[in-house]
Design a protein around this motif. Sequence first.
Motif, PDB file in Angstrom:
ATOM      1  N   GLN A 154     -13.349  53.865   3.662  1.00 27.37           N
ATOM      2  CA  GLN A 154     -14.385  54.694   3.044  1.00 27.37           C
ATOM      3  C   GLN A 154     -15.679  54.473   3.807  1.00 27.37           C
ATOM      4  O   GLN A 154     -16.143  53.337   3.934  1.00 27.37           O
ATOM      5  N   PRO A 213     -15.082  60.488  -0.308  1.00 33.42           N
ATOM      6  CA  PRO A 213     -13.712  60.149  -0.721  1.00 33.42           C
ATOM      7  C   PRO A 213     -13.030  59.212   0.275  1.00 33.42           C
ATOM      8  O   PRO A 213     -13.394  59.140   1.454  1.00 33.42           O
ATOM      9  N   SER A 258      -7.150  62.910   4.403  1.00 34.56           N
ATOM     10  CA  SER A 258      -7.534  62.528   3.044  1.00 34.56           C
ATOM     11  C   SER A 258      -6.530  61.503   2.522  1.00 34.56           C
ATOM     12  O   SER A 258      -5.343  61.561   2.848  1.00 34.56           O
ATOM     13  N   SER A 266      -5.764  61.362  -0.527  1.00 35.56           N
ATOM     14  CA  SER A 266      -4.992  62.135  -1.507  1.00 35.56           C
ATOM     15  C   SER A 266      -4.007  63.054  -0.799  1.00 35.56           C
ATOM     16  O   SER A 266      -4.349  63.702   0.194  1.00 35.56           O
TER      17      SER A 266
END
Length: 221
Positions: free
Chosen positions: A33, A39, A78, A80
């Motif tokens: 990060q 994010p 990402s 995610s």
Amino acid sequence: HVVAATQAELVASLMAMSGAVVIRDNELPLTFQVSDGVPLMRIYCRPRRRSIPLPQHNDHNNARCVLQFVATDPRIYSESEYSAAAAPPTAGGGFAFPFAFPFNFGNPATGGTVSLVNAGTATAPWTAEVSGPCTGITITGPGGEQIRWDGTLLAGETLTFDAHPSRRTVLLQGTASRFGLLAALSDWFMLAPGENQVAFNTDTSTGTAAFRWRDAWWSAT
């Protein structure tokens, strides 16, 4: 920087760091990060060099480690992962014979197209896990590119397409290659930044596909 409350905790943390960054040949996801409010991101890489000092009694229970990584894929992803499911279009009904008024033109084909959104700035790879039973799989990209597989999947079998440029594999049950059943003119594609309309179809109008992907960037900042 490795910071600990006690000397024993610092030693344990440095040993854990050393074990985590063993020099290796395969690449693993490194999650990071850049700042608060941004994010979590990841890059697939492997350690190349490392300098992990031995703890000293006068270092106030902190140590500075220097790590160097190498990544064959320059994209940053990402943390995610996203997914979207699709079933092949179902054929609509047609004329009923003998003709009778009013004519019944049937129902239009439904299903088959999913929207895959890449919120990054780089092209993103994707995977699709197709579940049988079905015969003749076609995956069509947003620009009309088509991947055509001319095999048969039985009930309970899965076929995974991996579109990453360094892999581009077709695996039955996740292990056995079935790349040889791809049509010669199959055209692999990536997900462009933004929305991508991807279509899934089979010759038998059966089976399902589960697409997975991550946002991709060329830079973390």
